[in-house]
Design an enzyme around this catalytic site. Structure first.
Site, PDB file in Angstrom:
ATOM      1  CE  LYS A  21      -1.150  25.380  -7.163  1.00  0.00           C
ATOM      2  NZ  LYS A  21      -0.473  26.524  -6.490  1.00  0.00           N
ATOM      3  CG  ASP A  58       3.146   7.563   4.683  1.00  0.00           C
ATOM      4  OD1 ASP A  58       3.609   8.722   4.615  1.00  0.00           O
ATOM      5  OD2 ASP A  58       1.768   7.471   4.292  1.00  0.00           O
ATOM      6  CG  ASP A 116      -1.404  16.146  -2.869  1.00  0.00           C
ATOM      7  OD1 ASP A 116      -2.048  16.211  -3.917  1.00  0.00           O
ATOM      8  OD2 ASP A 116      -0.699  16.805  -2.389  1.00  0.00           O
ATOM      9  CD  GLU A 167      -2.783   1.648   2.522  1.00  0.00           C
ATOM     10  OE1 GLU A 167      -3.416   2.629   2.300  1.00  0.00           O
ATOM     11  OE2 GLU A 167      -2.585   0.905   3.506  1.00  0.00           O
ATOM     12  CG  ASP A 173     -10.873  12.499  -2.002  1.00  0.00           C
ATOM     13  OD1 ASP A 173      -9.799  11.826  -1.855  1.00  0.00           O
ATOM     14  OD2 ASP A 173     -11.064  13.569  -1.569  1.00  0.00           O
TER      15      ASP A 173
END
Length: 223
Positions: free
Chosen positions: A129, A76, A125, A51, A161
């Site tokens: 941009k 992470d 994220d 993950e 999302d």
């Protein structure tokens, strides 16, 4: 989170057998676990699932509970976050969960060619941009990195999302000729999503659902 809590979690992470925190230099030189995660860490030859950007590690842990015949590694850069998942796994005596603190850009230094069976990217994220395109975890460069560590029939999963991230990734996959196995732009509204997609929720996902945000999902293979 206060600095004292962060320091406490960093210290506790160092005591967990399921947490690996190599320096950048160690990653670049020769990470001992590379090519040996099954043999050395999990003590088996079961499939390895990653993950990426695992946050608190809820998805990693819940997947591991559902599939004890597989090994799961949450990755992470923020160790104070995945402390929660690591501690849950330790307290529960789970032997098929590990956490790696590193940058996703260094993924090829952590795993050997064909060592990974499946990858999950959960709520990354979207880097909307244009100048941030190179940081999107599903851009062409990242996909090729994943391809090199995935088995030939390895599976990718993107749950987000962000309608932008969903559309960007779907367009890229079709444009580059990758194999889209399943796509759903609203998994809680449209039927057919795999159970692991709707039955496992991250902390942030539950917040998104309270705001009536659509949760999207794509499953694909990199060609």
């Amino acid at each position: 989170m206060g600095s004292k809590n962060k320091l406490k979690r960093f210290r506790e992470n160092e005591t967990f057998d399921n947490v690996f925190q190599p320096t950048r230099e160690e990653m670049l030189e020769n990470l001992p676990q590379k090519g040996n995660w099954g043999k050395e860490v999990f003590k088996n030859d079961n499939p390895i699932i990653l993950e990426l950007g695992c946050g608190k590690g809820e998805y990693t842990v819940e997947l591991a509970k559902r599939f004890p015949e597989k090994n799961f590694i949450g990755i992470d850069i923020k160790g104070a976050r995945f402390w929660r998942g690591a501690k849950t796994a330790v307290d529960s005596g789970m032997k098929n969960v590990a956490f790696l603190r590193t940058q996703i850009e260094l993924i090829e230094y952590a795993f050997a060619q064909g060592e990974v069976s499946e990858i999950w990217i959960t709520f990354p994220d979207p880097q909307i941009k244009y100048k941030r395109t190179k940081h999107r975890l599903t851009n062409s460069e990242f996909l090729q990195r994943y391809k090199r560590i995935l088995k030939e029939d390895g599976i990718m999963n993107l749950k987000t999302d962000s309608e932008f991230m969903h559309g960007y990734t779907l367009g890229l996959l079709h444009g580059e000729g990758h194999e889209v196995l399943y796509a759903n732009h609203h998994v809680y509204k449209n039927e057919g999503a795999p159970a692991v997609v709707t039955e496992i929720q991250t902390f942030y996902e539950s917040q998104y659902l309270e705001q009536n945000k659509a949760i999207t999902y794509i499953q694909f293979r990199i060609k």
